[in-house]
Motif scaffolding. Structure first.
Motif, PDB file in Angstrom:
ATOM      1  N   PRO A  78       0.852  -1.203   0.000  1.00 53.59           N
ATOM      2  CA  PRO A  78       0.000   0.000   0.000  1.00 53.59           C
ATOM      3  C   PRO A  78       0.885   1.249   0.000  1.00 53.59           C
ATOM      4  O   PRO A  78       1.929   1.273   0.664  1.00 53.59           O
ATOM      5  N   GLY A  79       0.472   2.265  -0.730  1.00 52.38           N
ATOM      6  CA  GLY A  79       1.207   3.524  -0.720  1.00 52.38           C
ATOM      7  C   GLY A  79       1.292   4.055   0.704  1.00 52.38           C
ATOM      8  O   GLY A  79       0.397   3.817   1.533  1.00 52.38           O
ATOM      9  N   GLY A  80       2.361   4.766   0.986  1.00 50.11           N
ATOM     10  CA  GLY A  80       2.520   5.316   2.329  1.00 50.11           C
ATOM     11  C   GLY A  80       1.455   6.363   2.639  1.00 50.11           C
ATOM     12  O   GLY A  80       0.962   7.060   1.751  1.00 50.11           O
ATOM     13  N   ILE A  81       1.097   6.442   3.907  1.00 52.34           N
ATOM     14  CA  ILE A  81       0.209   7.520   4.371  1.00 52.34           C
ATOM     15  C   ILE A  81       0.968   8.270   5.461  1.00 52.34           C
ATOM     16  O   ILE A  81       1.345   7.688   6.480  1.00 52.34           O
ATOM     17  N   ASP A  82       1.203   9.530   5.205  1.00 52.57           N
ATOM     18  CA  ASP A  82       1.943  10.360   6.169  1.00 52.57           C
ATOM     19  C   ASP A  82       0.917  11.118   7.023  1.00 52.57           C
ATOM     20  O   ASP A  82       0.202  11.992   6.518  1.00 52.57           O
ATOM     21  N   PRO A  83       0.851  10.802   8.318  1.00 49.35           N
ATOM     22  CA  PRO A  83      -0.187  11.420   9.159  1.00 49.35           C
ATOM     23  C   PRO A  83       0.110  12.852   9.585  1.00 49.35           C
ATOM     24  O   PRO A  83      -0.717  13.464  10.257  1.00 49.35           O
ATOM     25  N   GLN A  94       3.454  17.332  -2.456  1.00 51.17           N
ATOM     26  CA  GLN A  94       2.861  16.046  -2.843  1.00 51.17           C
ATOM     27  C   GLN A  94       3.678  15.365  -3.937  1.00 51.17           C
ATOM     28  O   GLN A  94       3.790  14.132  -3.961  1.00 51.17           O
ATOM     29  N   ALA A  95       4.243  16.156  -4.843  1.00 49.01           N
ATOM     30  CA  ALA A  95       5.112  15.569  -5.875  1.00 49.01           C
ATOM     31  C   ALA A  95       6.294  14.871  -5.194  1.00 49.01           C
ATOM     32  O   ALA A  95       6.664  13.741  -5.551  1.00 49.01           O
ATOM     33  N   ALA A  96       6.863  15.538  -4.194  1.00 48.62           N
ATOM     34  CA  ALA A  96       7.973  14.939  -3.438  1.00 48.62           C
ATOM     35  C   ALA A  96       7.500  13.648  -2.766  1.00 48.62           C
ATOM     36  O   ALA A  96       8.201  12.627  -2.788  1.00 48.62           O
ATOM     37  N   ALA A  97       6.309  13.693  -2.177  1.00 49.47           N
ATOM     38  CA  ALA A  97       5.769  12.512  -1.501  1.00 49.47           C
ATOM     39  C   ALA A  97       5.663  11.336  -2.465  1.00 49.47           C
ATOM     40  O   ALA A  97       6.085  10.213  -2.155  1.00 49.47           O
ATOM     41  N   LEU A  98       5.124  11.600  -3.652  1.00 49.05           N
ATOM     42  CA  LEU A  98       4.920  10.527  -4.634  1.00 49.05           C
ATOM     43  C   LEU A  98       6.249   9.913  -5.071  1.00 49.05           C
ATOM     44  O   LEU A  98       6.359   8.698  -5.255  1.00 49.05           O
ATOM     45  N   ALA A  99       7.264  10.766  -5.218  1.00 53.78           N
ATOM     46  CA  ALA A  99       8.587  10.259  -5.613  1.00 53.78           C
ATOM     47  C   ALA A  99       9.155   9.348  -4.527  1.00 53.78           C
ATOM     48  O   ALA A  99      10.043   8.530  -4.790  1.00 53.78           O
ATOM     49  N   GLY A 100       8.644   9.484  -3.327  1.00 52.99           N
ATOM     50  CA  GLY A 100       9.122   8.652  -2.212  1.00 52.99           C
ATOM     51  C   GLY A 100       8.134   7.583  -1.801  1.00 52.99           C
ATOM     52  O   GLY A 100       8.308   6.955  -0.751  1.00 52.99           O
ATOM     53  N   ASN A 145      12.310  18.683   6.589  1.00 55.95           N
ATOM     54  CA  ASN A 145      11.676  17.924   5.501  1.00 55.95           C
ATOM     55  C   ASN A 145      11.528  16.441   5.892  1.00 55.95           C
ATOM     56  O   ASN A 145      11.981  16.043   6.970  1.00 55.95           O
ATOM     57  N   GLY A 146      10.943  15.659   4.993  1.00 58.08           N
ATOM     58  CA  GLY A 146      10.825  14.216   5.260  1.00 58.08           C
ATOM     59  C   GLY A 146       9.777  13.497   4.439  1.00 58.08           C
ATOM     60  O   GLY A 146       9.791  12.270   4.354  1.00 58.08           O
ATOM     61  N   ILE A 147       8.869  14.232   3.807  1.00 57.90           N
ATOM     62  CA  ILE A 147       7.749  13.574   3.114  1.00 57.90           C
ATOM     63  C   ILE A 147       8.249  12.650   1.992  1.00 57.90           C
ATOM     64  O   ILE A 147       7.642  11.618   1.716  1.00 57.90           O
TER      65      ILE A 147
END
Ligand code: URP
Ligand code: ZN
Ligand code: ZN
Length: 532
Positions: free
Chosen positions: A100-105, A126-132, A386-388
């Protein structure tokens, strides 16, 4: 007759369960070197069909080699040997994990804070999140002049450029009848099921114990989860003045002014007040042994407390704050502070044993220019790291590669538990028939390297710069669409989706029974004879 019946049954079985229909594959346009904000004709409603073949499908409860078939953003089949026509988009996951894709709370995109605004907005963050490999995040709405409705509208507008799934928590920064009323509107009409109370940031976001109590009571009545930023804000203020009096004005003064004891105190206080009200509590960004041990004690006693460590607390220590270069040191300034070595390992152990339950980032980025606002006074350095984009890789490398947790645990702490706590499981956080197709393909034999030069965040520094490790998110799929593949983002602003989160998650199960038990245990009021 019997055999023709069998053939017919077999044929129906193949049609129903094995042979899935033809489709045109849909591709996002590749919108630039890193990404661009052109919409390139993307429509979030167009259909898509995908088959992920031969991977090890991992859920929090099990893992098995299987295919995953996706149609119109939903997982419609999970089983081996699914056959489809040639023009369904095929993704080979042999030898890889399908999770499952990550969910960052815990994120702060486009947040106005400490006299400036976080540099990542709802598109770049969100682009950064998707790349990770993260496909959903939950961001904190800050009320506008105390109004939750105005705050919600402002964040709805900020989020128009979204390109993945997102939800909202809401901060409570003051208390009156209208806040109480608006909390109900948020829960019943706007899909928000959690409220954050800041026990620190005196003079801006900080609230009193009285407000905390009122807020906890209101959360309980609405079935919403109370969240706390647990540091003693009055004592932090005192600690800051002490550092300035001592002539300590640099970033190291930030850590020295708010030691772990102040996080432990506030965590304990919030836990006790939540116990008094009998409502579940979520402690955000647990950074110290002191706070973690309070959570551990409460959980052992049966209290419903969820503890969220963040990646910075798990993998960094405070040494960076003593770097002689101001910008290098200032990039590590966040609250509660990144602690001395030892806290990181203890938080990892707590995560691996279930004392802490899920991992966030507190992604809250400011660039070097913004961090320089505090060049002469650490109190003016905007707080946040940072961290997403890095969370999934760093958690994998730190926790799975080191042997501290299993692959199924990885899914639980990066995705499933967050979905459960915020009441969107199994729509999110699972690879099950009927779940949203938020999926990553993860290659455990590949590797990653973090670099501020190549990351997708808008900020010019990265607190994990130079970190290398095993494992790599090779493909990220959001609601059935490939958004990250071959190190390229295929995203468009406006394609994101707001995920409403209903109240009364599993954390509320049994609360009413405990209340009834408490009331029947009181043996009061005592009936007394009148004094006449
Ligand atoms: O330093 C931090 N954590 N910045 C974001 C605001 C908060 O307290 O979560
Ligand atoms: Zn906070
Ligand atoms: Zn935060």
């Amino acid at each position: 007759m019997a055999s023709s019946c069998t053939s017919l049954l077999l044929l129906s079985f193949l049609i129903l369960y094995d042979y899935l229909p033809l489709s045109q594959s849909n591709q996002f346009c590749d919108a630039g070197v890193k990404y661009s904000e052109s919409t390139c004709g993307f429509s979030s409603t167009s259909s898509s069909k995908l088959l992920i073949k031969g991977g090890t499908v991992v859920n929090a409860h099990n893992q098995e080699v299987s295919d995953v078939y996706v149609e119109d953003g939903i997982i419609v089949a999970v089983r081996p040997n699914i056959k489809v026509d040639e023009d369904v988009t095929l993704l080979d996951a042999t030898g890889k994990y399908v999770m499952p894709g990550g969910i960052d709370p815990h994120t702060h995109l486009a947040m106005e804070f400490m006299g400036t605004e976080t540099i990542d907005d709802f598109f770049s963050g969100q682009a950064a999140a998707l790349a990770g490999g993260t496909t959903m995040h939950i961001d904190f709405v800050i009320p506008v002049n105390g109004s939750l409705v105005a705050g919600f509208e402002a964040y709805k507008s900020k989020a128009k450029k979204s390109c993945m799934n997102y939800g909202f928590h809401m901060a409570i920064t003051k208390w009156d009848e209208s806040v109480s009323r608006e909390m109900e509107i948020m829960v019943k009409e706007k899909g928000i099921n959690s409220f954050k109370f800041f026990m620190a940031y005196k003079g801006s976001l900080m609230i009193s114990d009285e407000l905390l109590l009122q807020g906890f009571k209101r959360c309980k009545s609405l079935g919403a989860l109370a969240m706390v930023h647990a540091e003693n804000g009055d004592a932090v203020f005192e600690g800051q003045n002490r550092m300035i009096d001592l002539g300590i004005t640099g970033p190291e003064g930030h850590a020295l002014s708010r030691p772990p004891v102040l996080e432990g105190e506030a965590t304990a206080r919030a836990i006790r007040l939540a116990k008094f009200v009998n409502t579940p509590l979520y402690v955000v960004h647990v950074m110290s042994i002191d706070a973690m041990e309070e959570i551990s004690k409460a959980r052992k006693s049966g209290q419903k407390v969820v503890g969220e460590p963040v990646v910075s607390g798990l993998v960094l220590n405070d040494s960076g704050l003593w770097n002689p270069d101001f910008i290098t040191a200032a990039k590590y300034v966040m609250s509660p502070p990144i602690r001395e070595a030892g806290h990181d390992k203890a938080l990892q152990a707590a995560l691996s044993t279930g004392v802490l339950q899920l991992v966030g980032t507190d992604h809250c980025t400011f660039n070097s220019t913004q961090k320089s606002f505090g060049i002469d006074d650490f109190r003016k350095i905007p707080n946040g790291v940072n961290g997403i984009e890095e969370r999934m890789h760093l958690v994998w490398d730190t926790m799975v590669e080191s042997g501290q947790i299993s692959v199924t645990d990885f899914v639980r702490i990066t995705s499933t538990e967050c979905a459960r706590v915020f009441n969107i499981y199994p729509r999110k956080g699972a690879i099950l028939v009927g779940s949203d197709a938020d999926i990553i393909i993860f290659n455990p034999n590949s590797s990653f390297e973090v670099s501020a030069r190549t990351h997708h965040s808008r900020t010019d520094t990265n607190v994990y710069d130079g970190r290398k490790g095993k494992g790599k998110v090779e493909v990220t799929i959001v609601r059935g669409r490939v958004a990250w593949q071959d190190d390229e983002l295929k995203v468009a602003p406006g394609s994101g989706k707001y995920i409403e989160m209903p109240p009364f998650s599993y954390l509320f199960d049994g609360i009413d029974k405990a209340d009834a038990k408490y009331l029947s245990s009181l043996q009061a009021p005592v009936k007394r004879f009148s004094a006449s």
